[in-house]
Design an enzyme around this catalytic site. Structure first.
Site, short mmCIF file in Angstrom:
data_model
loop_
_atom_site.label_atom_id
_atom_site.label_comp_id
_atom_site.label_asym_id
_atom_site.label_seq_id
_atom_site.Cartn_x
_atom_site.Cartn_y
_atom_site.Cartn_z
NE ARG A 12 42.82 33.38 37.67
CZ ARG A 12 42.96 33.52 38.97
NH1 ARG A 12 42.01 34.08 39.71
NH2 ARG A 12 44.10 33.15 39.56
CG ASP A 13 44.46 37.05 40.26
OD1 ASP A 13 43.42 37.59 40.65
OD2 ASP A 13 45.30 36.56 41.02
CE1 TYR A 140 47.13 30.15 41.45
CE2 TYR A 140 45.60 29.32 39.80
CZ TYR A 140 46.57 30.22 40.19
OH TYR A 140 46.98 31.19 39.31
CD GLU A 142 40.41 30.29 47.29
OE1 GLU A 142 39.89 31.40 47.11
OE2 GLU A 142 39.78 29.22 47.23
CB THR A 175 44.64 33.82 48.71
OG1 THR A 175 45.05 32.54 48.19
CG2 THR A 175 43.30 34.20 48.11
CG HIS A 203 49.12 33.73 42.77
ND1 HIS A 203 48.68 33.70 41.46
CD2 HIS A 203 48.31 34.62 43.41
CE1 HIS A 203 47.66 34.53 41.33
NE2 HIS A 203 47.42 35.11 42.50
CG HIS A 205 47.12 38.73 45.67
ND1 HIS A 205 46.25 39.45 44.88
CD2 HIS A 205 46.98 37.43 45.29
CE1 HIS A 205 45.61 38.62 44.07
NE2 HIS A 205 46.04 37.39 44.30
#
Length: 515
Positions: A12-13, A140, A142, A175, A203, A205
């Site tokens: 997905r990501d 999530y 976001e 995010t 999560h 990045h």
């Protein structure tokens, strides 16, 4: 100690990486590897409402997962859109929605233009509708990282409200990849202390190259789940790489997890192939160089007492330790490689070969271990490798609208064999003709697993092309190199080296020497 859940979102990501798109068969292969062999706990496979093709792909994955009793480990990103995402996921056979909500006041007011009470009410509605359909909900938040920086009261309001529902997990995404390890620890610790009964995922990045460091501190702060992607795929600079995260889980944090680290190289290379994005040679754990020593001092230390080993033993990840050949090589590097090839040299011979390897390295030439017999033959003027297999002639033809054709004449020992074949390219046609001869003779042949072409910068059409091909023969990998002004000719030269290396090894034709 708590067991850390690993949720991988490569499908997905990871698919949001520029230029990356997986087809149905590739998604199913990656799914099976991640769940059955790598043993991640969960995977996120798609976003709802993207396309009809995406829905069919999810249907294929959920059917496989249902047949293998792991449907609850397949998750799909959905949106606060009434029942639209839920119906899409339900129709695709999914049973888990990762509901994308707003984790910062700025995102809420700037994008949704709603109050926090209105947004929470919309979320609660989706959760209740999910319950009716038997769909588990994770949420999530976001832009949570910006929320914690600029509107922590809003974040607390949302978690208080969501925590009173049947939601299974709340996922805290950085995010935009803006956090550093100190902020990650502080914000995640705030979450786990204020809401100790909630399962939090983190999560990360990698915009500042801090994703793995932030994962480390998120776990120290008490989160129960971590999101990863294979090879760090993802938007912009990508996500936290699965292999790197597993390394710190096992060696630094020493927290229980379900991952089979011996399968990480396999999934990494599979995703490399499907995505078309090569793994950088210096990428931790999965890169080609991570278990390669280049310095002669290091090879000497390893010879004496494994002085340059660390916890990252290559065997853990299905790899082997290698010793590079180049201008920093010493006798110890070359000795290690010669041992692998079954060649023994005397002191004077070793000195001459070492000097030649260093000279080639000074010219920025790539020297592979499989080049050594040829270097030895050249330097010592001895027949170090018997070219038992020779390419007498070949003809390659390419005509617009037709598949390329190759006709070859191959001499093996004293016999000459001729064959013709078509292929998807000139080199493919050549290889198919070659393997036809091998198959008729009942000879085993290797599998090509990587093909790398290097052309010097400058744009000259007559520049020399270096082709390095990686082969697998009887579960052993090795490389051969060809150099020529023509790419196909360079590949053919590398292929003929490969055939003779195998023939020499199989028939014991590489002669040991002492002086």
């Amino acid at each position: 100690m708590r067991t850390i859940e690993v949720m991988d979102t490569t499908l997905r990501d990871g698919e949001q990486t520029t230029g990356v798109s997986f087809n149905d068969a590739e998604k199913l292969t990656i799914t099976r590897l991640l769940l059955d062999e790598v043993k991640v706990n969960r995977i996120e496979v798609a976003s709802a409402r993207v396309s009809e093709g995406e829905r069919k792909a999810v249907q294929r994955l959920t059917k496989w997962a249902k047949d293998h009793n792991c449907l609850e480990r397949i998750e799909v990103l959905g949106f606060v859109d009434g029942t639209t995402s839920l119906d899409w996921i339900n129709d695709a056979g999914g049973k888990v929605i990762n509901l994308l909500t707003k984790g910062s006041l700025k995102h809420l007011t700037g994008q949704l233009r709603k109050t926090k009470e209105e947004h929470l009410a919309d979320i609660v509605f989706v959760i209740k509708e999910a319950e009716k359909r038997g769909i588990t909900v994770n949420v999530y938040l976001e832009d949570w990282s910006n929320g914690m920086l600029n509107s922590p009261d809003y974040v607390e309001f949302m978690i208080n409200g969501i925590g009173k529902t049947s939601v299974k997990r709340i996922m805290l995404p950085d995010t935009l990849g803006i956090l550093n390890p100190d902020q990650t620890y502080e914000f995640c610790k705030t979450m786990t202390q204020k809401f100790p009964d909630i399962h939090f995922d983190y999560h990360a990045h990698n915009d500042y190259d801090l994703s793995v460091a932030n994962v480390f501190y998120a776990i120290k702060a008490g989160v129960r789940g971590i999101h990863t992607t294979v090879n760090g795929l993802g938007e912009r600079a990508g996500n936290a790489p699965l292999a790197s995260v597993v390394g710190i889980l096992n060696d630094h944090l020493k927290v229980p997890n379900t991952i089979d680290e011996s399968k990480l190289t396999k999934i990494s290379r599979m995703v490399e192939t499907f995505s078309g994005l090569r793994i950088p040679a210096n990428k931790p754990l999965t890169g080609e160089n991570v278990f390669t020593q280049c310095s002669g001092v290091h090879a000497d230390g390893d010879n004496k007492d494994n002085l340059y080993f660390n916890k990252l033993m290559p065997e853990r990840f299905g790899r082997v330790r290698r010793y590079a050949l180049g201008k920093t090589s010493g006798k110890a590097n070359i000795k290690k490689n010669l041992e692998e090839l079954g060649i023994e040299l005397g002191p004077e011979e070793m000195k001459k070969v070492t000097q030649r390897v260093i000279e080639l390295g000074d010219k920025k030439e790539n020297v592979t271990p499989e080049d050594l017999p040829y270097i030895i033959s050249d330097v010592l003027k001895t027949e170090r490798i018997d070219n038992h297999i020779k390419l007498k002639n070949y003809h390659l033809a390419i005509v617009q609208g037709l598949k390329p054709v190759a006709t070859i004449s191959l001499q093996i020992g004293k016999e000459v064999y001729n064959e013709t074949s078509v292929g998807d390219g000139q080199y493919d046609a050549f290889m198919k003709a070659l393997w036809r001869i091998y198959e008729k003779l009942g000879k085993e042949h290797p599998t090509l697993i990587d093909y790398w072409v290097s052309i010097p910068p400058g744009g000259k059409t007559d520049a020399l092309v270096e082709t390095v091909i990686t082969w697998d023969y009887k579960n052993q990998e090795f490389k051969t190199r060809g150099l020529d002004a023509d790419q196909t000719e360079a590949a053919i030269k590398a292929t003929m080296k490969m055939l003779n290396i195998i023939e020499n090894k199989e028939n014991g034709l590489i002669i040991n020497s002492k002086s």
